[in-house]
Design an enzyme around this catalytic site. Structure first.
Site, PDB file in Angstrom:
ATOM      1  N   ASP A   1      -1.521   1.436  -8.296  1.00 57.77           N
ATOM      2  CA  ASP A   1      -1.555   0.184  -7.541  1.00 57.77           C
ATOM      3  C   ASP A   1      -0.128  -0.356  -7.430  1.00 57.77           C
ATOM      4  O   ASP A   1       0.396  -0.939  -8.375  1.00 57.77           O
ATOM      5  CB  ASP A   1      -2.470  -0.798  -8.281  1.00 57.77           C
ATOM      6  CG  ASP A   1      -2.609  -2.140  -7.569  1.00 57.77           C
ATOM      7  OD1 ASP A   1      -1.866  -2.396  -6.615  1.00 57.77           O
ATOM      8  OD2 ASP A   1      -3.471  -2.935  -7.995  1.00 57.77           O
TER       9      ASP A   1
ATOM     10  N   GLU B   1       1.700  -2.894  -6.520  1.00 59.97           N
ATOM     11  CA  GLU B   1       1.897  -4.321  -6.279  1.00 59.97           C
ATOM     12  C   GLU B   1       2.777  -4.896  -7.382  1.00 59.97           C
ATOM     13  O   GLU B   1       2.867  -4.359  -8.479  1.00 59.97           O
ATOM     14  CB  GLU B   1       0.564  -5.063  -6.301  1.00 59.97           C
ATOM     15  CG  GLU B   1      -0.398  -4.656  -5.214  1.00 59.97           C
ATOM     16  CD  GLU B   1      -1.676  -5.475  -5.297  1.00 59.97           C
ATOM     17  OE1 GLU B   1      -1.739  -6.521  -4.626  1.00 59.97           O
ATOM     18  OE2 GLU B   1      -2.586  -5.069  -6.038  1.00 59.97           O
TER      19      GLU B   1
END
Length: 311
Positions: free
Chosen positions: A170, A172
């Site tokens: 992920d 982010e």
């Protein structure tokens, strides 16, 4: 169309400096001996898409994933449980990314016998999500192939040590450039995924389809798209087909946040998943409350059955 991205209550709490995070956090160890997961008990047959549940372990128990079954047939509602989340932190010594567990993630891993094995024994796969931590280290800015491969080894060693079923990536909150780190480059993610798949040929590698890494899947004639088992839409309450060359059976264009995405939208997205032939349905933020009404909103469309919650 609105697009609700995960709230991540603990994001601010983890936005520590590299020194502070490394000083009183726990850094993952590598080279650990394997801890094989027990063979799962035969689960009742369930036909339909793979259902995925992210659990914010700062606030909720992984065991919640195993509390939902189908009224018709008794199969597990969820097939994959995601521990949310470990981090890629900046290591000032190596000047690159290092795997980090906050105290809640570490607790889940250290108590795998009671937090993870019960799910696996039901036939539910358990994977660890890894995301940035505001320190400049990310999956897309390793300074060399060697550093990317070293981080891949940290990931695969963790999977082996704790008997996990894979890794979820992920990209982010990296905040590329912090601590003097580089901006995303074209080679890093390809090197990382290539090494990770070589280390874990039979484990899950999934992609939360967001950030610079999601658009850097090919380099030097190598495309790592096929090395992923799944990829999913990161925007809750919406429909968005991940831009990766995987078959529909491995993609989730639907994404919902349990308890926040309306039941009507949840049902609509599930209905579209089936009608358009996609094989995965993503949910986020399963908590400890009885969410059978929210869960039934998609199980009726995916599997033709209500969901039953058993505390």
């Amino acid at each position: 169309m609105f697009t609700l991205m995960r709230s991540r209550v603990r994001a601010a709490a983890l936005a520590l400096s590299a020194v502070a995070a490394l000083a009183f956090g726990t850094t993952a160890t590598t080279g650990a001996a394997a801890a094989p997961a027990p063979a799962p008990a035969p689960a009742p047959v369930k036909e339909g898409p793979t259902s995925v549940a992210y659990v914010e372990v700062n606030n909720n128990s992984m065991l919640n994933v195993g509390k939902y079954t189908l009224a018709n047939g008794g199969g597990n509602v969820f097939d994959v449980a995601v521990i949310f989340a470990a981090n890629i932190n900046y290591d000032p010594g190596t000047k690159t990314g290092s795997l980090y567990f906050n105290e809640n993630v570490q607790r889940v891993l250290d108590n795998a016998a009671t937090e993870i094995r019960p799910l696996q024994q039901k036939g539910i796969k358990v994977v660890l999500s890894v995301l940035g931590n505001h320190q400049g280290a990310g999956f897309a800015n390793f300074p060399s192939q060697q550093t990317a491969s070293a981080f891949a080894k940290q990931l695969s060693d963790t999977v082996a040590k704790y008997g996990l079923d894979g890794i979820d990536i992920d990209d982010e909150y990296a905040e590329y450039g912090n601590n003097g780190t580089g901006q995303p480059n074209d080679s890093s993610f390809v090197y990382l995924v290539t090494a990770l798949r070589a280390n874990m040929p039979d484990k899950i590698i999934s992609l939360y389809n967001i950030g610079p890494s999601a658009t850097r899947l090919s380099y030097g004639g190598v495309d790592v798209s096929s090395k992923f088992d799944y990829a999913w839409n990161p925007y809750y309450g919406s429909w968005q087909v991940p831009g990766i060359a995987l078959p529909k059976s491995k993609l989730s264009p639907a994404a919902v946040e349990i308890g926040r995405t309306s039941q009507s939208t949840t049902a609509d997205l599930a209905r579209r998943t089936v009608s358009e032939g996609y094989g995965v349905y993503l949910t986020y933020n399963l908590d400890g409350a009885d969410r059978s009404a929210d869960v039934s909103a998609f199980t009726r469309e995916l599997y033709g059955s209500d969901a039953v919650y058993t505390p």
